[in-house]
Design a protein around this motif. Structure first.
Motif, PDB file in Angstrom:
ATOM      1  N   ALA A   1       4.570  -7.983  15.456  1.00  0.00           N
ATOM      2  CA  ALA A   1       5.975  -8.199  15.780  1.00  0.00           C
ATOM      3  C   ALA A   1       6.379  -7.195  16.849  1.00  0.00           C
ATOM      4  O   ALA A   1       5.891  -6.066  16.865  1.00  0.00           O
ATOM      5  CB  ALA A   1       6.839  -8.045  14.533  1.00  0.00           C
ATOM      6  N   THR A   2       7.243  -7.599  17.746  1.00  0.00           N
ATOM      7  CA  THR A   2       7.631  -6.718  18.848  1.00  0.00           C
ATOM      8  C   THR A   2       9.040  -6.170  18.694  1.00  0.00           C
ATOM      9  O   THR A   2       9.446  -5.298  19.443  1.00  0.00           O
ATOM     10  CB  THR A   2       7.537  -7.460  20.193  1.00  0.00           C
ATOM     11  OG1 THR A   2       8.343  -8.640  20.125  1.00  0.00           O
ATOM     12  CG2 THR A   2       6.097  -7.840  20.508  1.00  0.00           C
ATOM     13  N   SER A   3       9.795  -6.664  17.725  1.00  0.00           N
ATOM     14  CA  SER A   3      11.163  -6.212  17.495  1.00  0.00           C
ATOM     15  C   SER A   3      11.349  -5.920  16.010  1.00  0.00           C
ATOM     16  O   SER A   3      11.161  -6.812  15.173  1.00  0.00           O
ATOM     17  CB  SER A   3      12.149  -7.288  17.950  1.00  0.00           C
ATOM     18  OG  SER A   3      13.432  -7.056  17.408  1.00  0.00           O
ATOM     19  N   LEU A   4      11.719  -4.692  15.694  1.00  0.00           N
ATOM     20  CA  LEU A   4      11.926  -4.315  14.303  1.00  0.00           C
ATOM     21  C   LEU A   4      13.070  -5.110  13.691  1.00  0.00           C
ATOM     22  O   LEU A   4      12.987  -5.557  12.545  1.00  0.00           O
ATOM     23  CB  LEU A   4      12.203  -2.809  14.193  1.00  0.00           C
ATOM     24  CG  LEU A   4      12.394  -2.256  12.793  1.00  0.00           C
ATOM     25  CD1 LEU A   4      11.174  -2.527  11.922  1.00  0.00           C
ATOM     26  CD2 LEU A   4      12.705  -0.776  12.851  1.00  0.00           C
ATOM     27  N   GLY A   5      14.120  -5.352  14.467  1.00  0.00           N
ATOM     28  CA  GLY A   5      15.265  -6.117  13.955  1.00  0.00           C
ATOM     29  C   GLY A   5      14.891  -7.551  13.616  1.00  0.00           C
ATOM     30  O   GLY A   5      15.236  -8.063  12.547  1.00  0.00           O
TER      31      GLY A   5
ATOM     32  N   ARG B   1       0.832  -1.213   0.000  1.00  0.00           N
ATOM     33  CA  ARG B   1       0.000   0.000   0.000  1.00  0.00           C
ATOM     34  C   ARG B   1       0.857   1.250   0.000  1.00  0.00           C
ATOM     35  O   ARG B   1       0.493   2.252  -0.610  1.00  0.00           O
ATOM     36  CB  ARG B   1      -0.908   0.036   1.234  1.00  0.00           C
ATOM     37  CG  ARG B   1      -2.065  -0.896   1.154  1.00  0.00           C
ATOM     38  CD  ARG B   1      -3.043  -0.792   2.290  1.00  0.00           C
ATOM     39  NE  ARG B   1      -2.773   0.212   3.306  1.00  0.00           N
ATOM     40  CZ  ARG B   1      -3.287   0.187   4.524  1.00  0.00           C
ATOM     41  NH1 ARG B   1      -4.095  -0.789   4.868  1.00  0.00           N
ATOM     42  NH2 ARG B   1      -3.013   1.121   5.393  1.00  0.00           N
ATOM     43  N   GLY B   2       1.978   1.218   0.709  1.00  0.00           N
ATOM     44  CA  GLY B   2       2.931   2.313   0.688  1.00  0.00           C
ATOM     45  C   GLY B   2       2.640   3.470   1.622  1.00  0.00           C
ATOM     46  O   GLY B   2       3.408   4.428   1.663  1.00  0.00           O
ATOM     47  N   ASP B   3       1.566   3.427   2.387  1.00  0.00           N
ATOM     48  CA  ASP B   3       1.226   4.558   3.256  1.00  0.00           C
ATOM     49  C   ASP B   3       1.714   4.395   4.693  1.00  0.00           C
ATOM     50  O   ASP B   3       1.525   5.283   5.511  1.00  0.00           O
ATOM     51  CB  ASP B   3      -0.282   4.817   3.237  1.00  0.00           C
ATOM     52  CG  ASP B   3      -1.094   3.636   3.741  1.00  0.00           C
ATOM     53  OD1 ASP B   3      -0.579   2.503   3.719  1.00  0.00           O
ATOM     54  OD2 ASP B   3      -2.266   3.839   4.128  1.00  0.00           O
ATOM     55  N   LEU B   4       2.334   3.262   5.008  1.00  0.00           N
ATOM     56  CA  LEU B   4       2.846   3.027   6.358  1.00  0.00           C
ATOM     57  C   LEU B   4       4.358   2.820   6.307  1.00  0.00           C
ATOM     58  O   LEU B   4       4.883   2.250   5.345  1.00  0.00           O
ATOM     59  CB  LEU B   4       2.209   1.779   6.974  1.00  0.00           C
ATOM     60  CG  LEU B   4       0.711   1.822   7.251  1.00  0.00           C
ATOM     61  CD1 LEU B   4       0.223   0.449   7.700  1.00  0.00           C
ATOM     62  CD2 LEU B   4       0.383   2.867   8.302  1.00  0.00           C
ATOM     63  N   SER B   5       5.043   3.264   7.350  1.00  0.00           N
ATOM     64  CA  SER B   5       6.484   3.013   7.440  1.00  0.00           C
ATOM     65  C   SER B   5       6.718   1.547   7.797  1.00  0.00           C
ATOM     66  O   SER B   5       5.807   0.856   8.261  1.00  0.00           O
ATOM     67  CB  SER B   5       7.108   3.915   8.502  1.00  0.00           C
ATOM     68  OG  SER B   5       6.697   3.496   9.792  1.00  0.00           O
ATOM     69  N   VAL B   6       7.935   1.093   7.614  1.00  0.00           N
ATOM     70  CA  VAL B   6       8.283  -0.285   7.969  1.00  0.00           C
ATOM     71  C   VAL B   6       8.061  -0.510   9.461  1.00  0.00           C
ATOM     72  O   VAL B   6       7.546  -1.557   9.869  1.00  0.00           O
ATOM     73  CB  VAL B   6       9.741  -0.607   7.560  1.00  0.00           C
ATOM     74  CG1 VAL B   6      10.168  -1.966   8.093  1.00  0.00           C
ATOM     75  CG2 VAL B   6       9.895  -0.551   6.052  1.00  0.00           C
ATOM     76  N   THR B   7       8.402   0.462  10.284  1.00  0.00           N
ATOM     77  CA  THR B   7       8.200   0.336  11.730  1.00  0.00           C
ATOM     78  C   THR B   7       6.721   0.193  12.067  1.00  0.00           C
ATOM     79  O   THR B   7       6.340  -0.660  12.872  1.00  0.00           O
ATOM     80  CB  THR B   7       8.792   1.558  12.467  1.00  0.00           C
ATOM     81  OG1 THR B   7      10.171   1.665  12.126  1.00  0.00           O
ATOM     82  CG2 THR B   7       8.640   1.426  13.961  1.00  0.00           C
ATOM     83  N   ASP B   8       5.883   1.027  11.435  1.00  0.00           N
ATOM     84  CA  ASP B   8       4.438   0.936  11.675  1.00  0.00           C
ATOM     85  C   ASP B   8       3.899  -0.428  11.261  1.00  0.00           C
ATOM     86  O   ASP B   8       3.072  -1.020  11.966  1.00  0.00           O
ATOM     87  CB  ASP B   8       3.691   2.038  10.915  1.00  0.00           C
ATOM     88  CG  ASP B   8       3.977   3.423  11.467  1.00  0.00           C
ATOM     89  OD1 ASP B   8       4.401   3.518  12.646  1.00  0.00           O
ATOM     90  OD2 ASP B   8       3.793   4.404  10.719  1.00  0.00           O
ATOM     91  N   VAL B   9       4.370  -0.935  10.133  1.00  0.00           N
ATOM     92  CA  VAL B   9       3.925  -2.252   9.655  1.00  0.00           C
ATOM     93  C   VAL B   9       4.377  -3.336  10.613  1.00  0.00           C
ATOM     94  O   VAL B   9       3.606  -4.240  10.957  1.00  0.00           O
ATOM     95  CB  VAL B   9       4.445  -2.527   8.222  1.00  0.00           C
ATOM     96  CG1 VAL B   9       4.234  -3.977   7.823  1.00  0.00           C
ATOM     97  CG2 VAL B   9       3.775  -1.588   7.224  1.00  0.00           C
ATOM     98  N   CYS B  10       5.601  -3.240  11.081  1.00  0.00           N
ATOM     99  CA  CYS B  10       6.148  -4.222  12.025  1.00  0.00           C
ATOM    100  C   CYS B  10       5.224  -4.381  13.231  1.00  0.00           C
ATOM    101  O   CYS B  10       4.839  -5.496  13.587  1.00  0.00           O
ATOM    102  CB  CYS B  10       7.539  -3.779  12.463  1.00  0.00           C
ATOM    103  SG  CYS B  10       8.205  -4.649  13.890  1.00  0.00           S
TER     104      CYS B  10
END
Length: 190
Positions: A97-101, A83-92
């Motif tokens: 998921a509780t850890s971005l890494g 969709r492209g409207d959310l950052s990777v962190t927001d999607v995570c």
């Protein structure tokens, strides 16, 4: 999972009941992927001990409960990133998921590219496809066992270097037994 057939060729009712309970836990993962789920709570859903649930789930679905849950989360993350409207962190965090890494590492392992690269890629060709078909077409696939590299070799390949063999590997390739590690200690008199 091997389902034992009785002497008359019928599947035992106990085996069918266990499969139903495993499916109940799997359906819960599909529905509640964004919630904090752990194997003990999923085992309770299936009315099994944690160890028995993990063992039987792997036999039935050819992957561990945690692996199945993470695959569902990555599948949903791909749809959100397209969709492209959310950052990777927001999607995570949106997919539970509780850890971005850890999320990024798992995403990269299953999809073959980082979440940021996947988000930046053009997904225009999937817009004409129904969302349920797009989900199937883009479902994360695990590489076959023969396609997997050793972890150190894989990291070395990403850096453009070769993995240094351990002393045990060097000794074995030279045809010798690996040397035992000497432990300093009091010496015995003779």
């Amino acid at each position: 999972m091997r389902v034992a057939a009785g002497h008359n060729g019928r599947v035992r009712a106990a085996d069918l009941d266990e499969l139903r309970r495993l499916r109940r836990a799997r359906d819960r993962m599909d529905r509640e992927y964004a919630q904090p789920l752990d194997v003990p709570s999923l085992a309770r859903t299936a009315l099994m001990s944690t160890a028995h649930f993990s063992r039987r789930f792997r036999e039935a679905y050819a992957e561990t409960p945690y692996s199945y849950l993470m695959t569902r989360r990555i599948e949903r993350a791909k749809a959100l990133l397209r969709r492209g409207d959310l950052s990777v962190t927001d999607v995570c965090f949106a997919v539970g998921a509780t850890s971005l890494g850890s999320f990024s590492a798992r995403f990269t392992a299953l999809v073959g590219e980082t979440p940021s690269a996947y988000r930046a890629r053009d997904h225009h060709d999937l817009r004409a496809v129904a969302s349920c078909q797009a989900m199937v077409a883009t479902r994360p696939r695990r590489p076959a066992a023969s396609d997997r590299e050793e972890p150190a070799a894989g990291r070395a390949a990403q850096r453009g270097t070769t993995a240094a063999p351990s002393s045990s590997q060097r000794a074995l390739t030279a045809g010798a037994r690996p040397a035992r590690r000497q432990v300093a200690g009091p010496q015995r008199g003779g």
